[in-house]
Design a protein around this motif. Structure first.
Motif, PDB file in Angstrom:
ATOM      1  N   LYS A  85       0.823  -1.200   0.000  1.00 17.65           N
ATOM      2  CA  LYS A  85       0.000   0.000   0.000  1.00 17.65           C
ATOM      3  C   LYS A  85       0.864   1.260   0.000  1.00 17.65           C
ATOM      4  CE  LYS A  85      -3.213   1.076   3.411  1.00 17.65           C
ATOM      5  NZ  LYS A  85      -4.150   0.403   4.343  1.00 17.65           N
ATOM      6  N   HIS A 114      -3.508  -3.417  -4.715  1.00 17.07           N
ATOM      7  CA  HIS A 114      -2.247  -2.666  -4.693  1.00 17.07           C
ATOM      8  C   HIS A 114      -1.337  -2.997  -5.859  1.00 17.07           C
ATOM      9  CE1 HIS A 114      -3.744  -1.606  -0.857  1.00 17.07           C
ATOM     10  NE2 HIS A 114      -3.669  -2.847  -0.419  1.00 17.07           N
ATOM     11  N   ARG A 147      -7.150   1.127  -8.528  1.00 15.47           N
ATOM     12  CA  ARG A 147      -7.198   0.463  -7.221  1.00 15.47           C
ATOM     13  C   ARG A 147      -8.620   0.473  -6.680  1.00 15.47           C
ATOM     14  NH1 ARG A 147      -1.513   1.566  -3.938  1.00 15.47           N
ATOM     15  NH2 ARG A 147      -0.159   0.865  -5.624  1.00 15.47           N
TER      16      ARG A 147
END
Ligand code: DGT
Ligand code: CA
Ligand code: CA
Ligand code: ZN
Length: 572
Positions: free
Chosen positions: A428, A457, A568
């Motif tokens: 992340k 991610h 994402r």
């Protein structure tokens, strides 16, 4: 320059040590030295004279001494010692996929295998399979490896061919009275492998030019030397054809000899349908020449837009040129950054600072540092602690750098069980995450890559098919399913620009584009010079019909980051 020669010798030493089953660290040290020398732009002889060999990463005292010995005496004791009792035909065979040094040593000792012919023989008669710990399955894999090995050795990589060709062009420009000169054939089309090198020139004294050509210092054999055509074999066994044509038909000849054959046949038929005749001398209406001086004239008179050489494969470019709907291909100048590279934190010879300085010099706006993750022990992959340390250094560097932005990334391994090699908490925090397969090439690869793409991610899948052009077929993978998943999840696929990968290839890239998938071109550089491989990536992208809008790293960094956020979001 003796750079390549030395690189070859160190690689040979590594091969021999591997064959003998010696310490892997020593093998790695020699391979690293070989790579450094292979990538080195400066002359190793100059560096040695100035006592600067120790400035090269990966070249310690021991190896520096060996380089010096070789440069002074033309010999290297260590080399002669390690290869003494191993036939060189055996060492060559170590490039065969699925055939390890241990198996080879066993085949040599127990079955007397001395060369490729012997090896094929003991495969056919079943004796290899009967050796301890071998079996039918392993032998079948070796057989496949041999097939690939033989195919690859018939053709040259684009990188090597381009280097040979540019040396010859430079030599001719200096030593002969040349007007125009250009590579033609598959080299001008930037195909990933090259059968032979074609060069086209104009000049007054044809026989004189050919004569000079045959005297090229690396000539091994002269196949033909006339007034308009010469053909030589240069060191390493590459054939080079040189043709001399009249200026008034230079365009027609360039068009003809650039090919591809399939493209040319289409053009000739179009000419015919217009009552014209197309040949390597020009376009004719009856006996009258109506075009020939430039390639542009030829395409124009046939009613086509000019087709860039990279597209001339008869994959729809003729129809598109008739409708004036050819793509506006990406150009190397459009590239704003490089999204895959390694630093000394893992297995590269370049520090982050060196990469950054080099990238700034090329004119990039950003680069992604994507070192190997913790499981990649062979490549000194980063445990979380060292990754954080790297990020702190990136922050420092970014404060100092004026024009370039360093992005925090990783090339995270997709593990055998489908998990990623770092936790989501770590991923992340990366600016961009590149994920790829480095282990378990036959184990559910499609599913593992798909699972990686489901992770919010993961932004890019690197070298999606895993092939090595010279030696490895790639993963057992369903690339269509991978592409469908990429399209669905908004994951970007890499075009790995390293000349032995070029993965995705031209055909897959075109398909990806048609599916709306965005491509990230990364060099996967393991040295500063490796960043220059971008040109092979861009050429392959052009062969895949890609335009700027298809390629992530033609965008400014702000746009990349905002696109990444949207992607994402899609995966949640
Ligand atoms: P390569 O050398 O196998 O990588 O591939 P190319 O495309 O360089 O092929 P090469 O060297 O045999 O010939 C160079 C070019 O000359 C080829 O791309 C097109 C042209 N050419 C050769 N033979 C023929 C032919 O029979 N018909 C036509 N239309 N063109 C030909
Ligand atoms: Ca050729
Ligand atoms: Ca040829
Ligand atoms: Zn690496």
């Amino acid at each position: 320059m003796k750079n390549k020669e030395l690189a070859r010798i160190f690689n040979r030493i590594a091969d021999a040590l591997e064959y003998k089953g010696e310490n892997v660290f020593r093998v790695v040290a020699y391979r690293k030295a070989a790579r450094v020398l292979d990538d080195l732009v400066e002359d190793v002889e100059t560096l040695n004279k100035e006592g600067r060999l120790d400035e090269l990463p990966g070249i310690g005292e021991g190896i520096a001494k060996k380089i010096d010995e070789y440069l002074r005496t033309g010999k290297m004791k260590k080399y002669e010692e390690v290869i003494k009792r191993i036939p060189h035909t055996l060492l060559d065979m170590l490039d065969i996929q699925n055939l390890g040094p241990k198996t080879l040593a066993l085949a040599h000792k127990k079955l007397g295998v001395k060369n490729l012919r012997d090896l094929k023989h003991v495969i056919v008669n079943g004796r290899l399979a009967k050796l301890p710990q071998m079996g039918e399955k392993k032998v079948e894999n070796i057989r496949k490896g041999i097939e690939l090995f033989e195919r690859a050795h018939e053709r040259l990589s684009i990188a090597v061919a381009q280097k040979v060709a540019s040396e010859i062009v430079e030599y001719l420009n200096e030593n002969a009275d040349i007007e125009h000169i250009s590579p033609a054939g598959s080299l001008r089309r930037w195909k990933e492998t090259i059968g032979d090198i074609d060069i086209l020139t104009t000049g007054k004294d044809g026989a004189g030019i050919i004569n000079t050509f045959t005297k090229f210092p690396q000539t091994e054999r002269i196949l033909a030397a006339g007034e308009t055509k010469g053909s030589i074999i240069v060191e390493g066994g590459v054939q080079v054809d040189l043709r001399i044509v009249a200026p008034k038909s230079y365009g027609a000849a360039l068009q003809y000899f650039t090919g591809s054959k399939a493209h040319n046949i289409r053009l000739r038929n179009i000419a015919k349908s217009k009552g014209l005749k197309l040949s390597e001398y020009g376009v004719f209406k009856g006996k009258r020449v109506v075009a020939g001086k430039t390639e542009q004239d030829i395409y124009k008179i046939l009613g086509l837009s000019y087709v860039p050489p990279e597209l001339r494969e008869d994959r729809g470019e003729v129809e598109a040129a008739q409708k004036k709907k050819l793509p506006e291909l990406v150009d190397i100048k459009d590239i704003k950054g490089d999204l895959q590279m390694h630093s000394t934190y893992s297995d590269s010879t370049a520090t982050m600072r060196e990469l950054a300085d080099f990238a700034e010099k090329i004119g990039y706006e950003y680069i992604l540092i994507s070192d190997h993750s913790q499981s990649a022990k062979y490549a000194h992959g980063l445990e979380p602690k060292r990754l954080y340390k790297q990020w702190r250094e990136i922050d420092q560097l970014n404060k100092k750098l004026k024009k370039l932005l360093l992005l925090k990334g990783t090339e995270v391994d997709i593990l055998k069980d489908g998990r990623l090699d770092y936790s989501d908490t770590i991923l992340k925090k990366c600016d961009l995450v590149v994920a790829s397969i480095h282990q378990g090439f036959t184990k559910n690869v499609t599913e593992r890559i798909s699972a990686a793409m489901d992770n919010p991610h993961v932004d890019i899948i690197a070298h999606p098919t895993g092939r090595l052009i010279s030696s490895r077929e790639g993963y057992s993978i369903d690339i269509h399913r991978v592409m469908e998943k990429a399209a669905e999840t908004g994951t970007w696929l890499e075009l790995n620009a390293y000349w032995d990968r070029l993965d995705l290839n031209d055909v897959n890239l075109k398909m990806a584009k048609e599916m709306g998938i965005k491509i990230s071109i990364g060099t996967d550089a393991h040295s500063t010079e490796g960043l220059l491989w971008m040109k092979f990536g861009v050429a392959t992208a052009r062969r895949g019909w890609l335009e700027c809008n298809d390629i992530i790293n033609t965008f400014p960094v702000e746009k990349i980051i905002s696109m990444r956020k949207i992607n994402r979001g899609k995966k949640r």
